[in-house]
Design a protein around this motif. Structure first.
Motif, PDB file in Angstrom:
ATOM      1  N   SER A 197     -38.884 -19.144   1.001  1.00  0.00           N
ATOM      2  CA  SER A 197     -37.912 -19.524   2.023  1.00  0.00           C
ATOM      3  C   SER A 197     -36.509 -19.222   1.512  1.00  0.00           C
ATOM      4  N   HIS A 198     -35.567 -19.184   2.429  1.00  0.00           N
ATOM      5  CA  HIS A 198     -34.147 -19.056   2.082  1.00  0.00           C
ATOM      6  C   HIS A 198     -33.421 -20.368   2.331  1.00  0.00           C
ATOM      7  N   ASP A 199     -34.105 -21.327   2.891  1.00  0.00           N
ATOM      8  CA  ASP A 199     -33.538 -22.523   3.504  1.00  0.00           C
ATOM      9  C   ASP A 199     -33.064 -23.564   2.491  1.00  0.00           C
ATOM     10  N   GLY A 200     -31.810 -23.918   2.597  1.00  0.00           N
ATOM     11  CA  GLY A 200     -31.230 -24.943   1.743  1.00  0.00           C
ATOM     12  C   GLY A 200     -31.714 -26.343   2.054  1.00  0.00           C
ATOM     13  N   ASP A 201     -32.424 -26.523   3.162  1.00  0.00           N
ATOM     14  CA  ASP A 201     -32.952 -27.846   3.492  1.00  0.00           C
ATOM     15  C   ASP A 201     -33.946 -28.345   2.446  1.00  0.00           C
ATOM     16  N   PHE A 202     -34.437 -27.468   1.580  1.00  0.00           N
ATOM     17  CA  PHE A 202     -35.441 -27.855   0.591  1.00  0.00           C
ATOM     18  C   PHE A 202     -34.837 -28.193  -0.775  1.00  0.00           C
ATOM     19  N   LEU A 203     -33.545 -27.996  -0.928  1.00  0.00           N
ATOM     20  CA  LEU A 203     -32.915 -28.214  -2.237  1.00  0.00           C
ATOM     21  C   LEU A 203     -33.129 -29.628  -2.755  1.00  0.00           C
ATOM     22  N   GLU A 204     -32.927 -30.608  -1.912  1.00  0.00           N
ATOM     23  CA  GLU A 204     -33.048 -32.005  -2.350  1.00  0.00           C
ATOM     24  C   GLU A 204     -34.478 -32.343  -2.759  1.00  0.00           C
ATOM     25  N   ALA A 205     -35.455 -31.794  -2.050  1.00  0.00           N
ATOM     26  CA  ALA A 205     -36.854 -32.107  -2.354  1.00  0.00           C
ATOM     27  C   ALA A 205     -37.388 -31.321  -3.544  1.00  0.00           C
ATOM     28  N   ILE A 206     -36.847 -30.140  -3.802  1.00  0.00           N
ATOM     29  CA  ILE A 206     -37.381 -29.319  -4.900  1.00  0.00           C
ATOM     30  C   ILE A 206     -36.706 -29.626  -6.241  1.00  0.00           C
ATOM     31  N   THR A 207     -35.488 -30.122  -6.215  1.00  0.00           N
ATOM     32  CA  THR A 207     -34.748 -30.396  -7.450  1.00  0.00           C
ATOM     33  C   THR A 207     -35.499 -31.341  -8.394  1.00  0.00           C
ATOM     34  N   PRO A 208     -36.089 -32.444  -7.914  1.00  0.00           N
ATOM     35  CA  PRO A 208     -36.817 -33.328  -8.845  1.00  0.00           C
ATOM     36  C   PRO A 208     -38.032 -32.667  -9.505  1.00  0.00           C
ATOM     37  N   LEU A 209     -38.551 -31.598  -8.901  1.00  0.00           N
ATOM     38  CA  LEU A 209     -39.701 -30.912  -9.494  1.00  0.00           C
ATOM     39  C   LEU A 209     -39.298 -30.101 -10.727  1.00  0.00           C
ATOM     40  N   PHE A 262     -29.493 -22.533  -4.230  1.00  0.00           N
ATOM     41  CA  PHE A 262     -30.554 -22.116  -5.148  1.00  0.00           C
ATOM     42  C   PHE A 262     -29.986 -21.451  -6.401  1.00  0.00           C
ATOM     43  N   HIS A 263     -28.757 -20.946  -6.338  1.00  0.00           N
ATOM     44  CA  HIS A 263     -28.153 -20.317  -7.516  1.00  0.00           C
ATOM     45  C   HIS A 263     -28.081 -21.310  -8.674  1.00  0.00           C
ATOM     46  N   ASP A 264     -27.679 -22.558  -8.382  1.00  0.00           N
ATOM     47  CA  ASP A 264     -27.601 -23.574  -9.430  1.00  0.00           C
ATOM     48  C   ASP A 264     -28.985 -23.883  -9.995  1.00  0.00           C
ATOM     49  N   LEU A 265     -29.990 -23.916  -9.126  1.00  0.00           N
ATOM     50  CA  LEU A 265     -31.342 -24.205  -9.606  1.00  0.00           C
ATOM     51  C   LEU A 265     -31.886 -23.070 -10.469  1.00  0.00           C
ATOM     52  N   ARG A 313     -30.060 -21.239 -12.409  1.00  0.00           N
ATOM     53  CA  ARG A 313     -29.398 -21.447 -13.703  1.00  0.00           C
ATOM     54  C   ARG A 313     -30.057 -22.579 -14.487  1.00  0.00           C
ATOM     55  N   GLN A 314     -30.691 -23.516 -13.764  1.00  0.00           N
ATOM     56  CA  GLN A 314     -31.365 -24.643 -14.421  1.00  0.00           C
ATOM     57  C   GLN A 314     -32.821 -24.337 -14.770  1.00  0.00           C
ATOM     58  N   GLY A 315     -33.285 -23.131 -14.462  1.00  0.00           N
ATOM     59  CA  GLY A 315     -34.629 -22.754 -14.857  1.00  0.00           C
ATOM     60  C   GLY A 315     -35.583 -22.367 -13.738  1.00  0.00           C
ATOM     61  N   MET A 316     -35.167 -22.500 -12.494  1.00  0.00           N
ATOM     62  CA  MET A 316     -36.033 -22.041 -11.409  1.00  0.00           C
ATOM     63  C   MET A 316     -36.182 -20.532 -11.528  1.00  0.00           C
ATOM     64  N   GLU A 317     -37.405 -20.047 -11.384  1.00  0.00           N
ATOM     65  CA  GLU A 317     -37.628 -18.607 -11.404  1.00  0.00           C
ATOM     66  C   GLU A 317     -37.380 -18.061 -10.009  1.00  0.00           C
ATOM     67  N   PHE A 318     -36.681 -16.929  -9.943  1.00  0.00           N
ATOM     68  CA  PHE A 318     -36.419 -16.314  -8.643  1.00  0.00           C
ATOM     69  C   PHE A 318     -37.084 -14.949  -8.585  1.00  0.00           C
ATOM     70  N   PHE A 319     -37.700 -14.658  -7.436  1.00  0.00           N
ATOM     71  CA  PHE A 319     -38.355 -13.382  -7.204  1.00  0.00           C
ATOM     72  C   PHE A 319     -37.918 -12.839  -5.852  1.00  0.00           C
ATOM     73  N   LEU A 341     -38.932 -19.490  -6.573  1.00  0.00           N
ATOM     74  CA  LEU A 341     -38.470 -19.220  -5.216  1.00  0.00           C
ATOM     75  C   LEU A 341     -38.667 -17.742  -4.948  1.00  0.00           C
ATOM     76  N   ILE A 342     -39.285 -17.435  -3.812  1.00  0.00           N
ATOM     77  CA  ILE A 342     -39.415 -16.062  -3.347  1.00  0.00           C
ATOM     78  C   ILE A 342     -38.595 -15.950  -2.070  1.00  0.00           C
ATOM     79  N   ALA A 343     -37.645 -15.005  -2.059  1.00  0.00           N
ATOM     80  CA  ALA A 343     -36.765 -14.827  -0.901  1.00  0.00           C
ATOM     81  C   ALA A 343     -36.069 -13.475  -1.026  1.00  0.00           C
ATOM     82  N   PHE A 344     -35.336 -13.098  -0.005  1.00  0.00           N
ATOM     83  CA  PHE A 344     -34.434 -11.953  -0.118  1.00  0.00           C
ATOM     84  C   PHE A 344     -33.190 -12.479  -0.818  1.00  0.00           C
ATOM     85  N   GLU A 345     -32.872 -11.908  -1.948  1.00  0.00           N
ATOM     86  CA  GLU A 345     -31.800 -12.451  -2.788  1.00  0.00           C
ATOM     87  C   GLU A 345     -30.488 -12.649  -2.036  1.00  0.00           C
TER      88      GLU A 345
END
Length: 184
Positions: A111-123, A143-146, A148-154, A132-136
């Motif tokens: 997804s590209h949706d920022g509505d998931f930031l709050e729910a995914i951050t604790p994970l 998601f940029h901050d996440l 930097r915190q270790g979320m893998e982006f594809f 996260l898989i999306a069009f960059e």
């Protein structure tokens, strides 16, 4: 016990981004991602079983041919309904992300949706992989901050190879990936 990689697909968001922002029209079936490739990518990338949950807004009916195709590809379709004001897919994905907090499994969100930031951050607890898989160029800036915190982006097109033909995207090319033949 072996972990599972949960692949959570926000199909509405991907389809809308592809249609509105990249193609400028409704995508034809052959222009949409090959969903089986995303499931295979997740399984191969993290070297463990992957379970794909494909969330659908079925408020106006269930697209049976698509649901059957998803099942054949190994996905679990999650058809949802609600009022026109409810973002049923977003609500369901948020609840699923929260429920995954009680498990040790890894999570890949499509997804590209920022509505998931709050729910995914604790994970992002250092105990599991979160991706996260999306069009960059269209992912929510949160998601940029996440990342930097270790979320893998594809990147949905370039990393997962989910499309049969190149999309008409203008993307910043890392120099190590630059191939002048693409421009000649």
């Amino acid at each position: 016990m072996e972990k599972t990689s949960y692949l959570l697909v926000d199909g509405e968001n991907i389809d809308a981004t592809l249609g509105n922002s990249i193609l400028g029209r409704r995508p034809h079936p052959d222009e949409r991602p090959r969903w089986d490739r995303l499931l295979a990518f997740t399984q191969e990338r993290w070297a463990q079983p992957a379970k794909g949950l494909f969330f659908l807004n079925a408020s106006s009916g269930l697209p049976m041919a698509f649901v059957q195709a998803l099942r054949a590809l190994g996905y679990v379709p999650v058809p949802l309904s609600g009022s026109a004001e409810d973002k049923v897919v977003d609500i369901a994905i948020q609840r699923t992300l929260e429920a995954l907090g009680d498990r040790d499994d890894d999570v890949m969100l499509v997804s590209h949706d920022g509505d998931f930031l709050e729910a995914i951050t604790p994970l992002m607890d250092g105990q599991r992989r979160v991706g996260l898989i999306a069009f960059e160029e269209f992912r929510n800036s949160g998601f940029h901050d996440l990342v930097r915190q270790g979320m893998e982006f594809f990147d949905l097109e370039h990393d997962t190879k989910a499309f049969n033909a190149p999309l008409p995207r203008l993307r910043i090319i890392p120099i190590e990936e630059f191939d002048p033949q693409q421009f000649l």
